[in-house]
Design a protein around this motif. Structure first.
Motif, PDB file in Angstrom:
ATOM      1  N   VAL A 157       0.834  -1.206   0.000  1.00 22.02           N
ATOM      2  CA  VAL A 157       0.000   0.000   0.000  1.00 22.02           C
ATOM      3  C   VAL A 157       0.868   1.256   0.000  1.00 22.02           C
ATOM      4  O   VAL A 157       0.452   2.316  -0.473  1.00 22.02           O
ATOM      5  N   GLU A 172      -6.283   1.376   2.136  1.00 21.20           N
ATOM      6  CA  GLU A 172      -6.149  -0.076   2.256  1.00 21.20           C
ATOM      7  C   GLU A 172      -7.313  -0.786   1.559  1.00 21.20           C
ATOM      8  O   GLU A 172      -7.119  -1.793   0.876  1.00 21.20           O
ATOM      9  N   TYR A 182      -6.795  -0.788  -2.083  1.00 21.61           N
ATOM     10  CA  TYR A 182      -5.849  -1.824  -2.487  1.00 21.61           C
ATOM     11  C   TYR A 182      -6.562  -3.159  -2.695  1.00 21.61           C
ATOM     12  O   TYR A 182      -6.348  -3.853  -3.701  1.00 21.61           O
ATOM     13  N   HIS A 196      -6.903  -5.257  -6.215  1.00 22.59           N
ATOM     14  CA  HIS A 196      -6.069  -6.461  -6.342  1.00 22.59           C
ATOM     15  C   HIS A 196      -6.818  -7.746  -5.994  1.00 22.59           C
ATOM     16  O   HIS A 196      -6.173  -8.776  -5.752  1.00 22.59           O
TER      17      HIS A 196
END
Length: 419
Positions: A96, A106, A109, A113
Motif C-alpha cells: 500500500v 487499504e 488496495y 487487487h
C-alpha cells in the motif's frame, strides 16, 4: 475444527436429556516456535469506515470428492510439481506504501487487487496479510473480503448451530479461543463436515495470545508428495472413515440384566440415530463401544461419518492434494499431544462428546507406525504463523490445512468461510 470436530451444543443437550429419561446422568511432537518478530509499518491510524451491512450467506458447498484417481500417478505429479512460496507474505507498507494506515487506501488496495489475491490463494495455497489497520475490527475485515470478491457461506456445522459469530450478520465466526481449550493443540485439518466443505477461508487476528497460539498452515500438495507411497496407496485403496463424536451417556445399559442389554441397545441406537440424522445433513452410523473414555462409565455410542478418499483433485486446478484429517482426528495422536500439553478441560456435555477418531474404511484402526509417519510428515510441513492484531490469512481449503498451537492468555481470532 474441520477438524473438524463436531461441537453440537444443542444436540448434546438433547442427548443428555435422553440419557436422563432412561435413568442415567451424563456422567507433538514438540517443535520450535515461529519467528516472533515481523516487519510492521509504523503508520498513523485513521477513523474506521462506516459500519458494514448484514451479509447474505449461501449454504456451504458440498465437498468436491472428484473422480477416482490413479493414486501412484497423482503422488508422482505432486512430487514433480513446482512450488510457489507458502504462504505468500504481503506487508502493508510494501503493497500500500504511503497509504498504509489509511483505511480508505487499504480498502482501495483490496478492491484493485482482488483477482490477483484470489489467484495467489490457488497458486500459493495461502496469503498472509501483515500490518493492515482496516482488518483490526470485524467491520473492516468484512469490508476487506467483500472488496476481494469473496462470497461468504454458512459454517459447515450450521445445521447444529455450533459456532457463534463475532457480530450478528457479519459472517465472521469465532475461532477456537476458549480458555478451557488453550492447552488443546488443534491438529492439522481441512475444514469439512460430512458432505460440506468451504472452498476458501479468511482467518483474522483481533487479539494475539500473550504466548503461543500460533496459527498453523500446511500445504496438502507437499504433504502428499512427502508421504510413503505404500501408505498412501493403502489408505486410498481402502478409503478412510472418521468417527465424529462419542456419546458416553449410556453406562446404565451395562447394569441391566444380560438378556435385556442387546434389545435395549438396539432401541437406544435407533432412537439416537434418528435424532442425530435429523440434525446433520449427512448419514452417520452409530457403533457401540465397550467402554467410555471419560470416567469408565461403561457403554457409549460412537458416530461415524461415511467413507471417503484421503486424496482428492482440486476442483478448479486439478492438482492432487492430501485431504485427510487424520492429524486432528486420531485419538492416538491426540493422546500423544495431551501427554505434552495436558488434556483439555471439559465444561459440559457438549465439550465431552467432542471426541473423534479415524479408521480405514472397513473400520480397522491405523497402526502406530502408520500414525507416526503421518504425524511426522505433517509436522515437518507445518508453518507456525504468529499473527498480530489485524493480520489475515487467506487460504484455499482444498490445498491448505490449518491448525492452532497451544497458548497462554487471551486469544481472539475469527474466520469467514467462502463458497
Amino acid at each position: 475444527h474441520g477438524h473438524t470436530d463436531l461441537k453440537m451444543s444443542r444436540l448434546a443437550l438433547a442427548l443428555c436429556g435422553l440419557a436422563a429419561v432412561a435413568g442415567a446422568a451424563p456422567g507433538p511432537r514438540q517443535i520450535s516456535r515461529a519467528r516472533s518478530s515481523v516487519r510492521m509499518a509504523t503508520v498513523a491510524v485513521t477513523a474506521p469506515l462506516a459500519a458494514s451491512s448484514p451479509v447474505e450467506m449461501v449454504v456451504c458447498p458440498e465437498t468436491a470428492w472428484g473422480k477416482t484417481l490413479d493414486i501412484g500417478a497423482a503422488q508422482a505429479a505432486a512430487r514433480q510439481a513446482s512450488r510457489a512460496p507458502f504462504p505468500l507474505e504481503l506487508f502493508v507498507g510494501e503493497v500500500v506504501g504511503a497509504g498504509a494506515g489509511d483505511f480508505a487506501a487499504e480498502l482501495a488496495y483490496f478492491n484493485a487487487h482482488g483477482p490477483e489475491l484470489r489467484a495467489a490463494m490457488l497458486k500459493n495455497g495461502a496469503v498472509l496479510l501483515r500490518g493492515f489497520g482496516l482488518t483490526k475490527t470485524p467491520e473492516g475485515f468484512q469490508q476487506m473480503y467483500q472488496a476481494l470478491g469473496l462470497v461468504p457461506c454458512l459454517d459447515p456445522l450450521h445445521s447444529v448451530a455450533a459456532r457463534p459469530m463475532v457480530s450478528k450478520g457479519s459472517a465472521v465466526y469465532e475461532a477456537v479461543n476458549k480458555e478451557s481449550r488453550k492447552n488443546f493443540f488443534i491438529g492439522m485439518h481441512n475444514e469439512f463436515v460430512g458432505k460440506r466443505a468451504p472452498k476458501a477461508a479468511a482467518f483474522v487476528c483481533f487479539k494475539a495470545a500473550e504466548e503461543g497460539g500460533e496459527f498453523l498452515l500446511g500445504d496438502g500438495r507437499k504433504i502428499l508428495a512427502d508421504l510413503d507411497e505404500s501408505l498412501v496407496r493403502r489408505l486410498y485403496d481402502r478409503s478412510i472413515r472418521y468417527s465424529v463424536m462419542e456419546l458416553p451417556f449410556f453406562g446404565w445399559v451395562d447394569s441391566l440384566p444380560e438378556p435385556l442389554r442387546l434389545p435395549v441397545k438396539a432401541v437406544v441406537k435407533g432412537v439416537v440415530t434418528t435424532a442425530l440424522n435429523a440434525k446433520v445433513d449427512f448419514d452417520v452410523e452409530l457403533v457401540w463401544q465397550d467402554s467410555g473414555k471419560y470416567d469408565g462409565s461403561g457403554s457409549m455410542l460412537q458416530a461415524r461419518a461415511p467413507v471417503q478418499p484421503p486424496v482428492v483433485e482440486h476442483p478448479l486446478t486439478g492438482e492432487p492434494t492430501w485431504f485427510c484429517n487424520v492429524h486432528s482426528h486420531s485419538s492416538v495422536l491426540r493422546r500423544q499431544r495431551e501427554a505434552l500439553y495436558g488434556a483439555e478441560r471439559f465444561e459440559g456435555g457438549a465439550s465431552q462428546i467432542n471426541k473423534s477418531d479415524m479408521y480405514y474404511g472397513d473400520g480397522e484402526a491405523l497402526s502406530d507406525a502408520e500414525l507416526d509417519q503421518l504425524d511426522k510428515v505433517t509436522m515437518d510441513n507445518v508453518k507456525f504463523v504468529k499473527m498480530r492484531e489485524g493480520d489475515v490469512v487467506l487460504l484455499d481449503n482444498y490445498v491448505t490445512m490449518h491448525g492452532r498451537n497451544v497458548f497462554e492468555g487471551t486469544r481472539k481470532h475469527a474466520v469467514t468461510w467462502f463458497q
